[in-house]
Design a protein around this motif. Structure first.
Motif, PDB file in Angstrom:
ATOM      1  N   ASN A  55       0.810  -1.220   0.000  1.00 24.26           N
ATOM      2  CA  ASN A  55       0.000   0.000   0.000  1.00 24.26           C
ATOM      3  C   ASN A  55       0.841   1.267   0.000  1.00 24.26           C
ATOM      4  O   ASN A  55       0.352   2.337   0.339  1.00 24.26           O
ATOM      5  CB  ASN A  55      -0.952  -0.001   1.194  1.00 24.26           C
ATOM      6  N   THR A  56       2.102   1.138  -0.355  1.00 19.63           N
ATOM      7  CA  THR A  56       2.951   2.325  -0.414  1.00 19.63           C
ATOM      8  C   THR A  56       3.220   2.674  -1.867  1.00 19.63           C
ATOM      9  O   THR A  56       3.030   1.860  -2.767  1.00 19.63           O
ATOM     10  CB  THR A  56       4.304   2.098   0.289  1.00 19.63           C
ATOM     11  N   ASP A  57       3.649   3.863  -2.062  1.00 20.42           N
ATOM     12  CA  ASP A  57       4.054   4.290  -3.401  1.00 20.42           C
ATOM     13  C   ASP A  57       5.564   4.148  -3.579  1.00 20.42           C
ATOM     14  O   ASP A  57       6.115   4.662  -4.533  1.00 20.42           O
ATOM     15  CB  ASP A  57       3.640   5.750  -3.640  1.00 20.42           C
ATOM     16  N   ASN A  58       6.193   3.444  -2.644  1.00 17.39           N
ATOM     17  CA  ASN A  58       7.640   3.290  -2.695  1.00 17.39           C
ATOM     18  C   ASN A  58       8.011   2.094  -3.578  1.00 17.39           C
ATOM     19  O   ASN A  58       8.401   1.037  -3.096  1.00 17.39           O
ATOM     20  CB  ASN A  58       8.217   3.131  -1.289  1.00 17.39           C
ATOM     21  N   HIS A  59       7.854   2.273  -4.871  1.00 13.33           N
ATOM     22  CA  HIS A  59       8.158   1.196  -5.813  1.00 13.33           C
ATOM     23  C   HIS A  59       9.649   0.920  -5.873  1.00 13.33           C
ATOM     24  O   HIS A  59      10.061  -0.190  -6.216  1.00 13.33           O
ATOM     25  CB  HIS A  59       7.614   1.536  -7.203  1.00 13.33           C
ATOM     26  N   LEU A  60      10.449   1.895  -5.511  1.00 13.64           N
ATOM     27  CA  LEU A  60      11.900   1.724  -5.498  1.00 13.64           C
ATOM     28  C   LEU A  60      12.312   0.689  -4.450  1.00 13.64           C
ATOM     29  O   LEU A  60      13.029  -0.264  -4.750  1.00 13.64           O
ATOM     30  CB  LEU A  60      12.577   3.070  -5.224  1.00 13.64           C
TER      31      LEU A  60
END
Length: 122
Positions: A55-60
């Protein structure tokens, strides 16, 4: 930055696998417990990370951990080669056990990792 993180996490996975394998005496006719254990641990780590990163936008970070660390730690090529060796040696019972248990227990470990992360975060 993404490639650097992939490389660092991938290296950590590769080195982890190397040192785990060094702890075992590996012969082609034995059940490959080292790869089995590595794949189960990798599946559990993947489940934990998936829970925390879904659920995070931390795709990195997600790519670094799931592709780099888990990808460097676990390997399908090792699994395939060990099955091939067991088949060549006529170890059919071990082939059936390994080919059945690895994906089944791996999925269970991924689920358990996910659930453990869910419980720990409450």
């Amino acid at each position: 930055m993404k490639l650097l993180l992939l490389a660092v996490f991938g290296l950590a996975g590769v080195y982890s696998r190397y040192f785990i394998e060094k702890a075992y005496i590996i012969t082609p006719d034995k059940f490959p417990f080292h790869t089995f254990a590595i794949n189960l641990v990798g599946s559990c780590i993947a489940g934990i990370c998936y829970y925390y990163l879904k659920n995070t936008d931390n795709h990195l970070l997600s790519s670094a951990v799931l592709v780099g660390l888990c990808g460097g730690l676990t390997t399908f090529s090792g699994f395939s080669l060990q099955l091939f060796n067991l088949l060549n040696l006529g170890q059919y019972t071990k082939v059936i056990l390994y080919i059945t248990l690895s994906p089944l227990v791996g999925i269970i470990c991924a689920f358990m990792g996910y659930r453990l992360a869910m419980i720990a975060s409450t």
